[in-house]
Design an enzyme around this catalytic site. Structure first.
Site, PDB file in Angstrom:
ATOM      1  N   LYS A 191       0.811  -1.148   0.084  1.00 61.72           N
ATOM      2  CA  LYS A 191       0.146   0.110   0.015  1.00 61.72           C
ATOM      3  C   LYS A 191       0.971   1.243   0.018  1.00 61.72           C
ATOM      4  O   LYS A 191       1.950   1.216   0.716  1.00 61.72           O
ATOM      5  CB  LYS A 191      -0.836   0.214   1.284  1.00 61.72           C
ATOM      6  CG  LYS A 191      -1.679   1.388   1.741  1.00 61.72           C
ATOM      7  CD  LYS A 191      -2.877   1.500   0.495  1.00 61.72           C
ATOM      8  CE  LYS A 191      -3.573   2.898   1.035  1.00 61.72           C
ATOM      9  NZ  LYS A 191      -4.431   3.192  -0.217  1.00 61.72           N
ATOM     10  N   CYS A 232      -1.997   9.939  -6.468  1.00 60.21           N
ATOM     11  CA  CYS A 232      -3.371   9.765  -5.647  1.00 60.21           C
ATOM     12  C   CYS A 232      -4.427  10.702  -6.054  1.00 60.21           C
ATOM     13  O   CYS A 232      -3.871  11.848  -5.749  1.00 60.21           O
ATOM     14  CB  CYS A 232      -2.775   9.593  -4.411  1.00 60.21           C
ATOM     15  SG  CYS A 232      -4.164   9.573  -3.176  1.00 60.21           S
TER      16      CYS A 232
HETATM   17  C1  DHB Z   1      -5.519   6.184  -3.033  1.00 64.14           C
HETATM   18  C2  DHB Z   1      -6.068   6.098  -3.828  1.00 64.14           C
HETATM   19  C3  DHB Z   1      -4.937   5.999  -5.166  1.00 64.14           C
HETATM   20  O1  DHB Z   1      -5.476   5.767  -6.335  1.00 64.14           O
HETATM   21  C4  DHB Z   1      -3.638   6.184  -4.964  1.00 64.14           C
HETATM   22  O2  DHB Z   1      -2.883   5.891  -5.946  1.00 64.14           O
HETATM   23  C5  DHB Z   1      -2.962   6.032  -3.649  1.00 64.14           C
HETATM   24  C6  DHB Z   1      -3.938   6.106  -2.613  1.00 64.14           C
HETATM   25  C7  DHB Z   1      -6.368   6.366  -1.763  1.00 64.14           C
HETATM   26  O3  DHB Z   1      -6.982   6.976  -2.093  1.00 64.14           O
HETATM   27  O4  DHB Z   1      -6.013   5.641  -0.578  1.00 64.14           O
END
Ligand code: DHB
Length: 310
Positions: A46, A129
């Site tokens: 993550k 993000c």
């Molecule tokens: C999140 C969403 C994304 O597309 C990403 O690249 C990183 C984080 C999120 O909202 O947590």
């Protein structure tokens, strides 16, 4: 007939080039270990931030099995947590990818220094993000993005890649693809979710998720055509010098084969992994092998970018 699925990203080899996309099934040590035990060909963490984050208010994820809308807001346990547990995943003998996102150029630098001396095989710099309330997507500022990446690349021998959002114009893709090759970036992961999507519940006359007016990153089958076009153009403008990981709407073996033809060396699974669970990797592997056998292809790698134009 035996089929060889092995591919590589830079000098990193994948026995199976099918794995999770960052964000799905990879936030806790338990989930990461489950990926290790599964058929996934790599483990992508993550996206981690300097401090742990709770993320956006719920409901923040919606899926109807075909598409998804997410506005998670980067919930994660923080870079120190992931740096500590990464050594527990070495035993699975799969490439380990850190994913980092800062809120400033300095934070990217700080995060990279933290993961650089840990046993991650590669680092995916997340510049895309879409869900940070009040923040822009770094990757649409191409100059700043290249500056961040150049600094990071100059400090390390690790495999370095970047996760990008979809671009709308060929000239933007040319500028970033050529810039990434100049800096010596090893790979690009294409694409993050389409930044602005929503689903409306007409019966309740409401949005399906809460944050950011119900508008979040769109994933799933709706974005496959967008992602394939990005793969083709990044391959073209990088003259094949940038390895590519395809993400977006992969639900069956033929989707993976399309990404390979377009120029991807590996693929990440997001919405379908979320819906189906970690059994998805063996299903997709078997479906891909079936296609290759039918086509009498013995070596998957030879088909990367083999797409014919009309
Ligand atoms: C999140 C969403 C994304 O597309 C990403 O690249 C990183 C984080 C999120 O909202 O947590």
């Amino acid at each position: 007939m035996d089929v060889l699925l092995k591919t590589n990203i830079g000098k990193l080899e994948f026995e199976l080039p099918i794995f999770n996309a960052s964000g799905v099934w990879c936030t806790t040590e338990k989930e990461l270990i489950e990926l290790g035990k599964s058929q996934a060909g790599a483990i992508i963490f993550k996206t981690m931030t300097v401090k742990p984050r709770e993320g956006n208010p719920e409901p923040r994820f919606y899926t109807d099995k075909k598409i998804s809308i997410n506005s998670m807001g980067l919930p994660n346990l923080g870079v120190d947590y992931y740096s500590k547990i990464v050594s527990n995943l070495i035993k699975f003998k799969k490439p380990l990818f850190a994913s980092i996102a800062g809120f400033s150029e300095e934070e990217y630098d700080y995060l990279f220094d933290k993961v650089n001396n840990k046993p991650f095989d590669a680092v995916e710099i997340n510049l895309s993000c879409p869900n940070l309330i009040g923040k822009c997507i770094f990757a649409y500022d191409i100059k700043t993005s290249l500056r961040i990446l150049k600094k990071i690349k100059s400090k390390t021998k690790k495999i370095i890649g970047v996760k990008l959002p979809p671009y709308n114009d060929r000239s933007q893709i040319q500028m970033i693809a050529e810039g990434l090759v100049d800096i010596g970036i090893d790979f690009a992961t294409l694409i993050n979710s389409f930044p602005l999507g929503c689903v409306i519940n007409y019966k309740k006359e409401m949005m399906m998720i809460k944050p950011n007016m119900g508008i979040g990153g769109l994933g799933g089958e709706a974005i496959k055509p967008i992602s394939l076009a990005q793969i083709i153009l990044f391959r073209y403008y990088s003259k094949g010098k940038l390895d590519l990981i395809g993400v977006g709407g992969i639900n069956k073996g033929s989707d993976i084969y399309e990404y390979i033809l377009a120029g991807a060396s590996a693929v990440g699974i997001a919405t379908t992994l979320q819906n189906e669970g970690i059994g998805v990797f063996s299903r997709l592997k078997n479906e891909l092998i079936k296609i290759l056998k039918k086509k009498k292809i013995k070596i998957l790698k030879e088909k990367i970018g083999a797409l014919k134009l009309i």
